[in-house]
Design a protein around this motif. Structure first.
Motif, PDB file in Angstrom:
ATOM      1  N   GLN A  77      54.622  15.262   9.130  1.00 37.26           N
ATOM      2  CA  GLN A  77      55.192  15.024   7.799  1.00 37.26           C
ATOM      3  C   GLN A  77      56.212  16.089   7.402  1.00 37.26           C
ATOM      4  OE1 GLN A  77      50.933  13.286   6.006  1.00 37.26           O
ATOM      5  NE2 GLN A  77      51.748  15.243   5.317  1.00 37.26           N
ATOM      6  N   GLY A  78      56.232  17.206   8.132  1.00 34.83           N
ATOM      7  CA  GLY A  78      57.138  18.302   7.786  1.00 34.83           C
ATOM      8  C   GLY A  78      56.640  19.136   6.614  1.00 34.83           C
ATOM      9  N   GLY A  79      55.373  18.963   6.253  1.00 31.65           N
ATOM     10  CA  GLY A  79      54.816  19.715   5.134  1.00 31.65           C
ATOM     11  C   GLY A  79      53.692  18.938   4.490  1.00 31.65           C
ATOM     12  N   GLY A  80      53.363  19.335   3.283  1.00 29.65           N
ATOM     13  CA  GLY A  80      52.276  18.673   2.572  1.00 29.65           C
ATOM     14  C   GLY A  80      51.797  19.543   1.443  1.00 29.65           C
ATOM     15  N   ASP A  81      50.487  19.545   1.220  1.00 29.70           N
ATOM     16  CA  ASP A  81      49.883  20.355   0.171  1.00 29.70           C
ATOM     17  C   ASP A  81      48.808  21.235   0.808  1.00 29.70           C
ATOM     18  OD1 ASP A  81      47.906  21.072  -2.013  1.00 29.70           O
ATOM     19  OD2 ASP A  81      49.456  20.097  -3.201  1.00 29.70           O
ATOM     20  N   LEU A  82      48.927  22.540   0.626  1.00 30.54           N
ATOM     21  CA  LEU A  82      47.999  23.467   1.262  1.00 30.54           C
ATOM     22  C   LEU A  82      46.544  23.193   0.887  1.00 30.54           C
ATOM     23  CD1 LEU A  82      49.815  26.935   0.943  1.00 30.54           C
ATOM     24  CD2 LEU A  82      49.366  25.646   3.034  1.00 30.54           C
ATOM     25  N   VAL A  83      46.332  22.746  -0.343  1.00 30.73           N
ATOM     26  CA  VAL A  83      44.958  22.516  -0.803  1.00 30.73           C
ATOM     27  C   VAL A  83      44.482  21.125  -0.414  1.00 30.73           C
ATOM     28  CG1 VAL A  83      43.417  22.473  -2.794  1.00 30.73           C
ATOM     29  CG2 VAL A  83      45.293  24.135  -2.703  1.00 30.73           C
ATOM     30  N   ARG A 108      56.679  30.273   9.584  1.00 28.60           N
ATOM     31  CA  ARG A 108      57.719  30.414   8.549  1.00 28.60           C
ATOM     32  C   ARG A 108      57.533  29.387   7.418  1.00 28.60           C
ATOM     33  NH1 ARG A 108      60.085  31.121  13.385  1.00 28.60           N
ATOM     34  NH2 ARG A 108      60.696  28.942  13.547  1.00 28.60           N
ATOM     35  N   PHE A 109      56.318  28.934   7.193  1.00 28.19           N
ATOM     36  CA  PHE A 109      56.101  27.946   6.136  1.00 28.19           C
ATOM     37  C   PHE A 109      56.501  28.517   4.785  1.00 28.19           C
ATOM     38  CE2 PHE A 109      52.277  30.333   5.277  1.00 28.19           C
ATOM     39  CZ  PHE A 109      51.956  30.040   3.953  1.00 28.19           C
ATOM     40  N   GLU A 110      56.930  27.628   3.889  1.00 31.39           N
ATOM     41  CA  GLU A 110      57.351  28.045   2.548  1.00 31.39           C
ATOM     42  C   GLU A 110      56.784  27.093   1.509  1.00 31.39           C
ATOM     43  OE1 GLU A 110      61.576  27.839   2.600  1.00 31.39           O
ATOM     44  OE2 GLU A 110      61.837  29.789   3.582  1.00 31.39           O
ATOM     45  N   LEU A 111      56.404  27.632   0.368  1.00 30.20           N
ATOM     46  CA  LEU A 111      56.019  26.782  -0.749  1.00 30.20           C
ATOM     47  C   LEU A 111      57.257  26.082  -1.269  1.00 30.20           C
ATOM     48  CD1 LEU A 111      53.486  29.016  -2.717  1.00 30.20           C
ATOM     49  CD2 LEU A 111      53.003  27.204  -1.080  1.00 30.20           C
ATOM     50  N   SER A 112      57.150  24.801  -1.534  1.00 26.95           N
ATOM     51  CA  SER A 112      58.296  24.027  -2.008  1.00 26.95           C
ATOM     52  C   SER A 112      58.270  23.810  -3.515  1.00 26.95           C
ATOM     53  CB  SER A 112      58.331  22.662  -1.291  1.00 26.95           C
ATOM     54  OG  SER A 112      57.098  21.985  -1.423  1.00 26.95           O
ATOM     55  N   ALA A 113      57.195  24.242  -4.163  1.00 25.14           N
ATOM     56  CA  ALA A 113      57.071  24.171  -5.620  1.00 25.14           C
ATOM     57  C   ALA A 113      56.006  25.180  -6.026  1.00 25.14           C
ATOM     58  CB  ALA A 113      56.671  22.755  -6.071  1.00 25.14           C
ATOM     59  N   PRO A 114      56.018  25.635  -7.271  1.00 26.88           N
ATOM     60  CA  PRO A 114      54.999  26.601  -7.696  1.00 26.88           C
ATOM     61  C   PRO A 114      53.591  26.031  -7.534  1.00 26.88           C
ATOM     62  CG  PRO A 114      56.771  26.491  -9.307  1.00 26.88           C
ATOM     63  CD  PRO A 114      57.000  25.361  -8.351  1.00 26.88           C
ATOM     64  N   PRO A 115      52.670  26.804  -6.983  1.00 18.50           N
ATOM     65  CA  PRO A 115      51.296  26.315  -6.844  1.00 18.50           C
ATOM     66  C   PRO A 115      50.632  26.201  -8.213  1.00 18.50           C
ATOM     67  CG  PRO A 115      51.400  28.627  -6.251  1.00 18.50           C
ATOM     68  CD  PRO A 115      52.816  28.184  -6.488  1.00 18.50           C
ATOM     69  N   VAL A 116      49.676  25.285  -8.333  1.00 20.39           N
ATOM     70  CA  VAL A 116      48.983  25.053  -9.595  1.00 20.39           C
ATOM     71  C   VAL A 116      47.584  25.654  -9.508  1.00 20.39           C
ATOM     72  CG1 VAL A 116      48.100  23.325 -11.200  1.00 20.39           C
ATOM     73  CG2 VAL A 116      50.273  22.936  -9.997  1.00 20.39           C
ATOM     74  N   ARG A 117      47.302  26.616 -10.386  1.00 18.31           N
ATOM     75  CA  ARG A 117      46.001  27.264 -10.428  1.00 18.31           C
ATOM     76  C   ARG A 117      44.914  26.286 -10.864  1.00 18.31           C
ATOM     77  NH1 ARG A 117      44.424  31.767  -7.913  1.00 18.31           N
ATOM     78  NH2 ARG A 117      46.129  33.257  -7.806  1.00 18.31           N
ATOM     79  N   GLY A 118      43.683  26.599 -10.471  1.00  9.44           N
ATOM     80  CA  GLY A 118      42.557  25.750 -10.839  1.00  9.44           C
ATOM     81  C   GLY A 118      42.191  25.833 -12.304  1.00  9.44           C
ATOM     82  N   GLY A 119      42.678  26.864 -13.011  1.00 11.06           N
ATOM     83  CA  GLY A 119      42.432  26.967 -14.448  1.00 11.06           C
ATOM     84  C   GLY A 119      41.016  27.331 -14.813  1.00 11.06           C
ATOM     85  N   GLY A 151      41.141  29.832  -7.556  1.00  5.52           N
ATOM     86  CA  GLY A 151      41.806  29.121  -6.482  1.00  5.52           C
ATOM     87  C   GLY A 151      42.894  28.239  -7.046  1.00  5.52           C
ATOM     88  N   PHE A 152      43.402  27.351  -6.219  1.00 10.76           N
ATOM     89  CA  PHE A 152      44.507  26.474  -6.600  1.00 10.76           C
ATOM     90  C   PHE A 152      44.087  25.013  -6.480  1.00 10.76           C
ATOM     91  CE2 PHE A 152      46.410  30.427  -5.242  1.00 10.76           C
ATOM     92  CZ  PHE A 152      47.427  30.634  -6.146  1.00 10.76           C
ATOM     93  N   LEU A 153      44.649  24.193  -7.359  1.00 11.23           N
ATOM     94  CA  LEU A 153      44.448  22.754  -7.265  1.00 11.23           C
ATOM     95  C   LEU A 153      45.451  22.115  -6.331  1.00 11.23           C
ATOM     96  CD1 LEU A 153      43.720  21.714 -10.965  1.00 11.23           C
ATOM     97  CD2 LEU A 153      42.101  21.844  -9.051  1.00 11.23           C
ATOM     98  N   SER A 154      46.653  22.682  -6.284  1.00  4.60           N
ATOM     99  CA  SER A 154      47.685  22.138  -5.399  1.00  4.60           C
ATOM    100  C   SER A 154      48.686  23.233  -5.060  1.00  4.60           C
ATOM    101  CB  SER A 154      48.398  20.953  -6.047  1.00  4.60           C
ATOM    102  OG  SER A 154      49.140  21.367  -7.182  1.00  4.60           O
ATOM    103  N   ALA A 155      49.326  23.074  -3.906  1.00  6.26           N
ATOM    104  CA  ALA A 155      50.334  24.042  -3.463  1.00  6.26           C
ATOM    105  C   ALA A 155      51.246  23.349  -2.456  1.00  6.26           C
ATOM    106  CB  ALA A 155      49.674  25.260  -2.839  1.00  6.26           C
ATOM    107  N   PRO A 156      52.246  22.610  -2.937  1.00  2.00           N
ATOM    108  CA  PRO A 156      53.150  21.898  -2.025  1.00  2.00           C
ATOM    109  C   PRO A 156      53.919  22.888  -1.130  1.00  2.00           C
ATOM    110  CG  PRO A 156      53.378  21.127  -4.290  1.00  2.00           C
ATOM    111  CD  PRO A 156      52.570  22.386  -4.341  1.00  2.00           C
ATOM    112  N   PHE A 157      54.135  22.495   0.128  1.00  2.00           N
ATOM    113  CA  PHE A 157      54.852  23.400   1.053  1.00  2.00           C
ATOM    114  C   PHE A 157      55.589  22.584   2.109  1.00  2.00           C
ATOM    115  CE2 PHE A 157      51.207  22.323   3.519  1.00  2.00           C
ATOM    116  CZ  PHE A 157      51.540  22.507   4.841  1.00  2.00           C
ATOM    117  N   ARG A 158      56.542  23.260   2.727  1.00  2.00           N
ATOM    118  CA  ARG A 158      57.211  22.697   3.900  1.00  2.00           C
ATOM    119  C   ARG A 158      56.966  23.632   5.084  1.00  2.00           C
ATOM    120  NH1 ARG A 158      61.256  23.432   0.005  1.00  2.00           N
ATOM    121  NH2 ARG A 158      62.198  25.514   0.094  1.00  2.00           N
TER     122      ARG A 158
END
Length: 429
Positions: free
Chosen positions: A146-152, A403-414, A420-427
């Protein structure tokens, strides 16, 4: 790219004391959850044994937490008194949390822990490694395609759900709801859960109990290997005839899912996101792994140090709780019998009295006496399995996508208790 965590700029001594003196776990400022560590640092310095408005005590020094952990005879983990007003006696959440291993004292705690540890021997955990490697590589293959996804969602959370599902013998077709059940039940442990969290937690306990009754009935008819199958071991009990009641059995199956899922998901997710926040440390880790080459013992040592430092720096579980059974003294402060105590693991793990440069991520740190797994009789029963999952997941992810990179700010679990995080999009590159 997200920015590294920073302690707030220097402030006046008066302002620092004011922040520490007004801290209330039940009324946290909006920006606290994003980065609680500056406040923890102020508490350690100015109010290390902070008496909060509700009368409970909030501990932030490593030595004070260790004193409480070591004295299980005085500081109880039983939550019947504390959780009665929080959940309501007889509610599903109350019944679950007052029966599970983590919130109980001996003898129930001793009986359940002994049964669980019998299926988490060193040999049993070593036998899990090939299957864990296969699972991680399959997830990485999918991500690469897929070339990336969500770390969580696509990686960190998928690993412990499979591992715990295997330990309990949950059929793959039935594993879909496990993560949502776990998040809802643990979400209700927040200092001040919302009505929505209460409702979701109660509903999830009820639904999971209904499922487990069916699973347990099937396992009674067709037992698994008690040396590998935790559920079979819990059902059969000890050879001495010591067995759990049906309620104890079912509620501790829920505990196993929750304990194995949330904290390990956070360990993997937090660890990989720290590699983004601290690129120099990621570069050093990759270099150390290249130096280790095919020497498995050397690679394990490199990754163990890295995993333990991630656990110290961003503890998956930030808070613990105890109740004083008798009058006691902690950190020079007198406690009455019945006093509630919150152990701030996240603060203790950055105590400068114990760690050199505690606010610096150092993936080569040795002698790391972190408290992410707790200490004493309640130290995490699955810590060796969690470390294995962390090593395999983080090590193989970085080997595949250095060399993976986050593609958007990760979202904290609150949440304050579980970090931890609820989501962390990356490429991938």
């Amino acid at each position: 790219m997200i920015q590294p965590q920073q302690i707030t700029p220097p402030m006046s001594a008066e302002r620092a004391r004011e922040i520490a003196a007004t801290f209330d776990l039940r009324a946290l400022p909006a920006d606290f959850l994003a980065n609680p560590f500056p406040v923890y640092a102020l508490l350690r310095e100015h109010e290390p044994v902070r008496r909060m408005p509700d009368g409970s005590l909030f501990l932030t020094r490593h030595a004070d937490l260790m004193a409480v952990y070591r004295d299980a005879a005085v500081f109880s983990s039983d939550k019947h008194v504390e959780f009665a007003p929080k959940y309501g006696v007889g509610s599903p959440l109350y019944e679950h949390h007052t029966t599970s291993l983590v919130f109980n004292d001996p003898p129930l705690h001793t009986r359940v822990r002994k049964l669980i540890m019998g299926a988490l021997t060193r040999r049993a955990i070593a036998d899990m490694e090939p299957g864990l490697v296969t699972l991680v590589d399959q997830l990485l293959d999918r991500i690469e395609a897929q070339g990336g996804g969500d770390l969580v969602e696509d990686f960190a959370s998928a690993i412990p759900v499979e591992i715990i599902g295997n330990l309990l013998g949950v059929p793959h077709a039935d594993r879909g709801p496990l993560r949502d059940w776990s998040l809802a039940i643990l979400g209700a442990l927040e200092p001040v859960p919302t009505p929505e969290q209460h409702a979701a937690g109660n509903r999830s306990v009820t639904e999971m109990l209904a499922y487990l009754r069916t699973l347990v009935a099937a396992r009674r008819q067709a037992p698994g290997d008690p040396e590998r199958d935790v559920l079979t071991r819990l059902i059969q009990g000890e050879a001495s005839g010591e067995k759990l009641s049906e309620v104890e059995l079912l509620q501790n199956c829920i505990f196993l899912l929750n304990a194995g899922h949330e904290t390990t998901t956070n360990l993997i997710g937090n660890g990989l996101i720290l590699m983004q926040e601290f690129p120099a440390q990621r570069k050093q880790l990759l270099a150390d792994l290249r130096t280790a080459g095919t020497d498995e013992a050397a690679r394990e040592q490199v990754l163990t140090l890295a995993v333990d430092e991630c656990l110290r720096f961003e503890s998956s579980n930030q808070l613990g709780n105890r109740r004083a059974l008798t009058a006691a003294t902690v950190g020079g402060v007198a406690l009455d019998a019945g006093a509630l105590v919150t152990l701030c693991i996240g603060a203790a793990n950055r105590d400068p009295a114990v760690y050199d440069q505690p606010e610096t991520l150092n993936l080569r740190r040795e002698g790391n006496k972190h408290l992410a797994f707790g200490f004493g009789i309640h130290q995490c029963a699955g810590l060796s399995l969690a470390r294995l999952e962390g090593r395999i997941a983080i090590g193989r992810f970085l080997a595949r996508f250095p060399r993976f990179e986050l593609s958007a700010p990760p979202v904290r679990g609150g949440r304050a208790r579980f970090r931890g995080f609820l989501s962390a999009p990356f490429r991938t590159a």
